[in-house]
Design an enzyme around this catalytic site. Structure first.
Site, PDB file in Angstrom:
ATOM      1  N   GLY A  11     -20.463  39.811  31.111  1.00  0.00           N
ATOM      2  CA  GLY A  11     -20.386  38.559  30.071  1.00  0.00           C
ATOM      3  C   GLY A  11     -21.712  38.021  30.090  1.00  0.00           C
ATOM      4  CG  ASP A  12     -22.494  34.607  30.041  1.00  0.00           C
ATOM      5  OD1 ASP A  12     -21.701  34.162  29.317  1.00  0.00           O
ATOM      6  OD2 ASP A  12     -21.987  34.294  31.327  1.00  0.00           O
ATOM      7  CD  GLU A  13     -22.401  41.213  28.451  1.00  0.00           C
ATOM      8  OE1 GLU A  13     -22.056  40.212  27.736  1.00  0.00           O
ATOM      9  OE2 GLU A  13     -21.515  41.665  29.188  1.00  0.00           O
ATOM     10  N   GLY A  14     -25.481  37.884  25.534  1.00  0.00           N
ATOM     11  CA  GLY A  14     -25.986  37.579  24.185  1.00  0.00           C
ATOM     12  C   GLY A  14     -25.488  38.082  23.106  1.00  0.00           C
ATOM     13  CE  LYS A  15     -19.810  38.435  25.023  1.00  0.00           C
ATOM     14  NZ  LYS A  15     -20.251  38.191  26.329  1.00  0.00           N
ATOM     15  N   GLY A  17     -25.698  35.939  19.714  1.00  0.00           N
ATOM     16  CA  GLY A  17     -26.608  36.143  18.930  1.00  0.00           C
ATOM     17  C   GLY A  17     -26.587  37.410  18.156  1.00  0.00           C
ATOM     18  N   GLY A  39     -18.493  31.258  26.047  1.00  0.00           N
ATOM     19  CA  GLY A  39     -19.374  30.489  25.452  1.00  0.00           C
ATOM     20  C   GLY A  39     -20.521  31.227  24.961  1.00  0.00           C
ATOM     21  CG  HIS A  40     -19.770  33.807  22.418  1.00  0.00           C
ATOM     22  ND1 HIS A  40     -18.982  34.649  21.806  1.00  0.00           N
ATOM     23  CD2 HIS A  40     -19.385  34.114  23.865  1.00  0.00           C
ATOM     24  CE1 HIS A  40     -18.223  35.598  22.417  1.00  0.00           C
ATOM     25  NE2 HIS A  40     -18.458  35.338  23.971  1.00  0.00           N
ATOM     26  NE  ARG A 141       9.829  40.183  29.119  1.00  0.00           N
ATOM     27  CZ  ARG A 141      10.485  41.265  29.806  1.00  0.00           C
ATOM     28  NH1 ARG A 141      10.821  42.298  29.157  1.00  0.00           N
ATOM     29  NH2 ARG A 141      10.768  41.085  30.972  1.00  0.00           N
ATOM     30  CD  GLN A 227     -14.000  36.506  28.193  1.00  0.00           C
ATOM     31  OE1 GLN A 227     -13.139  36.926  27.329  1.00  0.00           O
ATOM     32  NE2 GLN A 227     -14.233  35.001  28.015  1.00  0.00           N
ATOM     33  N   PRO A 326     -24.796  27.867  37.886  1.00  0.00           N
ATOM     34  CG  PRO A 326     -25.782  27.814  40.151  1.00  0.00           C
ATOM     35  CD  PRO A 326     -24.795  27.143  39.092  1.00  0.00           C
ATOM     36  N   GLY A 438     -33.621  42.258  21.903  1.00  0.00           N
ATOM     37  CA  GLY A 438     -33.567  41.107  21.924  1.00  0.00           C
ATOM     38  C   GLY A 438     -34.833  40.518  22.713  1.00  0.00           C
TER      39      GLY A 438
HETATM   40  P1  GDP Z   1     -22.679  35.449  25.249  1.00  0.00           P
HETATM   41  O1  GDP Z   1     -21.619  34.655  26.068  1.00  0.00           O
HETATM   42  O2  GDP Z   1     -22.543  37.107  25.280  1.00  0.00           O
HETATM   43  O3  GDP Z   1     -22.804  35.176  23.723  1.00  0.00           O
HETATM   44  O4  GDP Z   1     -24.050  35.049  25.779  1.00  0.00           O
HETATM   45  P2  GDP Z   1     -24.341  33.394  26.297  1.00  0.00           P
HETATM   46  O5  GDP Z   1     -24.727  32.711  24.916  1.00  0.00           O
HETATM   47  O6  GDP Z   1     -23.531  33.002  27.320  1.00  0.00           O
HETATM   48  O7  GDP Z   1     -25.870  33.777  26.984  1.00  0.00           O
HETATM   49  C1  GDP Z   1     -27.045  34.210  26.578  1.00  0.00           C
HETATM   50  C2  GDP Z   1     -27.968  33.154  26.736  1.00  0.00           C
HETATM   51  O8  GDP Z   1     -29.550  33.929  26.304  1.00  0.00           O
HETATM   52  C3  GDP Z   1     -27.988  32.048  25.224  1.00  0.00           C
HETATM   53  O9  GDP Z   1     -28.562  30.965  26.209  1.00  0.00           O
HETATM   54  C4  GDP Z   1     -28.814  32.675  24.254  1.00  0.00           C
HETATM   55  O10 GDP Z   1     -29.626  31.968  23.341  1.00  0.00           O
HETATM   56  C5  GDP Z   1     -29.726  33.521  25.053  1.00  0.00           C
HETATM   57  N1  GDP Z   1     -30.373  34.780  24.635  1.00  0.00           N
HETATM   58  C6  GDP Z   1     -29.778  35.698  23.750  1.00  0.00           C
HETATM   59  N2  GDP Z   1     -30.654  36.974  23.530  1.00  0.00           N
HETATM   60  C7  GDP Z   1     -31.725  36.530  24.312  1.00  0.00           C
HETATM   61  C8  GDP Z   1     -33.143  37.219  24.317  1.00  0.00           C
HETATM   62  O11 GDP Z   1     -33.134  38.391  23.945  1.00  0.00           O
HETATM   63  N3  GDP Z   1     -34.061  36.676  25.248  1.00  0.00           N
HETATM   64  C9  GDP Z   1     -33.563  35.436  25.483  1.00  0.00           C
HETATM   65  N4  GDP Z   1     -34.833  34.770  26.140  1.00  0.00           N
HETATM   66  N5  GDP Z   1     -32.478  34.634  25.639  1.00  0.00           N
HETATM   67  C10 GDP Z   1     -31.600  35.181  24.789  1.00  0.00           C
HETATM   68  P1  IMO Z   2     -18.699  35.133  27.570  1.00  0.00           P
HETATM   69  O1  IMO Z   2     -17.895  35.498  26.099  1.00  0.00           O
HETATM   70  C1  IMO Z   2     -19.102  35.529  31.750  1.00  0.00           C
HETATM   71  C2  IMO Z   2     -15.719  35.033  34.233  1.00  0.00           C
HETATM   72  C3  IMO Z   2     -15.356  33.819  35.222  1.00  0.00           C
HETATM   73  C4  IMO Z   2     -14.818  34.601  36.325  1.00  0.00           C
HETATM   74  C5  IMO Z   2     -13.861  35.453  35.552  1.00  0.00           C
HETATM   75  C6  IMO Z   2     -12.155  34.959  35.375  1.00  0.00           C
HETATM   76  O2  IMO Z   2     -19.354  33.888  27.304  1.00  0.00           O
HETATM   77  O3  IMO Z   2     -19.504  36.253  27.969  1.00  0.00           O
HETATM   78  P2  IMO Z   2     -11.434  33.040  33.540  1.00  0.00           P
HETATM   79  O4  IMO Z   2     -11.780  31.899  33.315  1.00  0.00           O
HETATM   80  O5  IMO Z   2     -11.712  34.397  32.378  1.00  0.00           O
HETATM   81  O6  IMO Z   2     -10.146  33.461  34.171  1.00  0.00           O
HETATM   82  O7  IMO Z   2     -12.446  33.553  34.521  1.00  0.00           O
HETATM   83  O8  IMO Z   2     -14.459  35.801  34.606  1.00  0.00           O
HETATM   84  N1  IMO Z   2     -15.729  34.753  32.960  1.00  0.00           N
HETATM   85  C7  IMO Z   2     -17.042  34.941  32.178  1.00  0.00           C
HETATM   86  N2  IMO Z   2     -18.110  35.331  32.629  1.00  0.00           N
HETATM   87  N3  IMO Z   2     -19.034  35.187  30.546  1.00  0.00           N
HETATM   88  C8  IMO Z   2     -17.983  34.942  30.009  1.00  0.00           C
HETATM   89  O9  IMO Z   2     -17.775  34.949  28.738  1.00  0.00           O
HETATM   90  C9  IMO Z   2     -16.668  34.731  30.927  1.00  0.00           C
HETATM   91  N4  IMO Z   2     -15.620  34.281  30.913  1.00  0.00           N
HETATM   92  C10 IMO Z   2     -14.847  34.415  31.884  1.00  0.00           C
HETATM   93  O10 IMO Z   2     -16.685  33.302  35.499  1.00  0.00           O
HETATM   94  O11 IMO Z   2     -15.385  35.145  37.320  1.00  0.00           O
HETATM   95 MG    MG Z   3     -21.405  33.224  27.421  1.00  0.00          MG
END
Ligand code: GDP
Ligand code: IMO
Ligand code: MG
Length: 454
Positions: A11-15, A17, A39-40, A141, A227, A326, A438
């Site tokens: 998760g949070d790979e920057g999807k 963006g 959280g995107h 169900r 995720q 964090p 990115g």
């Molecule tokens: P998502 O959940 O996969 O959409 O990713 P998040 O939004 O949770 O976390 C990605 C964070 O990294 C965000 O604050 C983005 O604005 C930031 N971000 C995305 N791509 C890049 C990048 O290539 N470099 C940097 N420095 N930040 C980035």
């Molecule tokens: P995006 O789309 C990173 C993690 C939670 C927890 C586990 C289960 O922004 O990448 P949940 O509330 O889904 O039952 O929690 O999954 N988790 C994520 N980690 N990015 C997310 O979404 C996540 N959504 C859930 O931290 O470990």
């Molecule tokens: Mg996220």
């Protein structure tokens, strides 16, 4: 055609963006699983949008769909839509009638179960959004679907059946005092009103036929995974997972289109150039942990390289978009990416956050694992075995910090040579081409090699 965006890691790979980067060519952007645990982030012209339920295409004015595979908290959805309207956007969101509804009791139960598990250090570290309990009800169900919200009699009937069970679970099994989150009359009143608003704003659709018609009419459709693959309920490290299928197959079951439609398009794996994790579970390449989330960390006192982990966390702003927690930090993990490439069938990769690692003397990558003297190139099926894996690292020379906006404008060859070597290694190992790199959070801060819609 379709382009599916999938998180390749935790998760949070920057999807968000990347959805925004290629979203101009898309007519419809579809979430196919998850809910407001996501959280995107999209940064457009210095303005940052953090989206939980509204598909990220909203920033470009694209139609958004929440597919049947999603779990929808209408309170969050309307709050987000209203907030975006106040900020000058005009989100057009359609919600599948087959999608399941998150109720306040789901959130409470999510917290209760985490609390109970924490007594034996088994908590998942969920986002507390009620995601797991809602999917449990779906599979059991007894769930309430979006289509039930617009039919008040049916809504009441369903709540009268299910709420007493939830009340008994909270009170009798877990021994917890409960509040109005478990009161049928007040839930009915609140959710009937959400149903009215959904109807008034003509927001509900039968997602499958809706999307099939759009594709027949020649529209471009983007699937926005939430995720990541290693927290997929089937292919992730169970039980430290979310309760849905972020992997590419989820884009078919979660929308009502056939697997051939998804597989006939592009499937792009979004990769963070290092690794982050929020919540519990193994992370073999972990640099430095977070107390409470990293197994054994409380006792250990510090990670292997806490200083470096802290540096990357601060440089990358690695704090949860939803919860502000964090994030744990580690080096890139190739066995994880090989697993992810197979599960999803990636046709291309977008590697983000290459700028964050700039300035380090060297950058490491977990190339393979050592498990009981055997070299593994992918992820074992059980979490316990995965937790026992020791990474075999490869070391790359670091790259300098440069003017990344200028790099993005000039193109791939302007990326520092050592970073290109790193990217080439990842692409070769996975045998998947890199479509984008990115180099910063802004829309313009991406080096585009290939546009999957072209
Ligand atoms: P998502 O959940 O996969 O959409 O990713 P998040 O939004 O949770 O976390 C990605 C964070 O990294 C965000 O604050 C983005 O604005 C930031 N971000 C995305 N791509 C890049 C990048 O290539 N470099 C940097 N420095 N930040 C980035
Ligand atoms: P995006 O789309 C990173 C993690 C939670 C927890 C586990 C289960 O922004 O990448 P949940 O509330 O889904 O039952 O929690 O999954 N988790 C994520 N980690 N990015 C997310 O979404 C996540 N959504 C859930 O931290 O470990
Ligand atoms: Mg996220």
């Amino acid at each position: 055609m379709t382009v599916t965006i999938v998180g390749s890691q935790l998760g949070d790979e920057g999807k968000g963006g990347i959805v925004d980067l290629w979203g101009d060519a898309a007519d419809v952007v579809v979430r196919y699983q998850g809910g407001d645990n996501a959280g995107h982030t999209v940064v457009e012209g210095g303005t940052e949008y953090k989206l939980s339920l509204v598909p990220s295409g909203a920033v470009r004015g694209k139609v958004g769909v929440l597919g049947n595979g999603c779990v929808v908290n209408p309170a969050t959805l309307f709050e987000e839509i209203d907030d975006l309207r106040e900020r000058g956007l005009d989100p057009d969101v359609r919600v599948a009638r087959r999608a399941h509804v998150i109720f306040p009791y789901h959130r409470v139960l999510d917290g209760i179960e985490e609390e109970a598990k924490s007594e034996s250090d088994q908590e998942v570290g969920t986002t507390g959004r009620g995601i797991g309990p809602t999917y449990e009800d779906k599979v059991g169900r007894r769930g309430v679907r979006v289509g039930d919200l617009v039919d008040p009699e049916r809504l009441r009937e369903k709540l009268e059946y299910v709420v007493p069970q939830k009340r008994a679970l909270a009170e009798d099994v877990f021994g917890v005092d409960i509040g109005e989150e478990f009161d049928v009359a007040s839930l009915y009143e609140e959710y009937r009103r959400y149903g009215e608003r959904l109807r008034e704003e003509r927001m509900t659709v039968d997602a499958g036929p809706f999307l099939a018609d759009r594709l027949d009419a020649g529209d471009e459709v983007m699937f926005e995974g939430a995720q990541g693959t290693l927290i997929d309920v089937d292919h992730g490290n169970y039980p430290y997972v979310t309760s849905s299928n972020p992997t590419a197959g989820g884009a078919a079951t979660g929308t009502g289109l056939g697997p051939g439609v998804v597989g006939g398009g592009e499937v792009v794996g979004i990769v963070k150039a290092y690794l982050t994790r929020v919540g519990s579970g193994p992370m073999p390449t972990e640099l430095g942990g977070v107390v409470g989330d990293t197994p054994g960390y409380d006792e250990q006192g510090e990670g292997d390289d806490e200083e470096l982990a802290t540096y990357v966390r601060e440089e990358g702003g690695e704090y949860g978009t939803v919860t502000g927690r964090p994030r744990r930090v580690g080096w890139l993990d190739l066995p994880m990416l090989r697993h992810s490439t197979r599960v999803n069938g990636f046709t291309g990769l977008a590697v983000n956050h290459v700028d964050v690692l700039a300035g380090l003397d060297e950058v490491q990558v977990g190339h393979s694992y050592d498990l009981d003297g055997e070299e593994l190139f992918t992820v074992p099926a059980t979490t316990e075995r995965w937790g026992d894996c020791e990474p075999n690292f490869r070391t790359f020379d670091g790259w300098e910090d440069v003017d990344w906006s200028a790099v993005a404008e000039t193109g791939y060859d302007a990326i520092p040579e050592n970073a290109r070597e790193y990217l080439g290694y990842v692409s070769d190992q996975l045998d998947v081409p890199i479509y984008a790199v990115g180099v910063g959070p802004n829309r313009e801060e991406s080096v585009v090699l290939e546009d999957p819609f072209e």
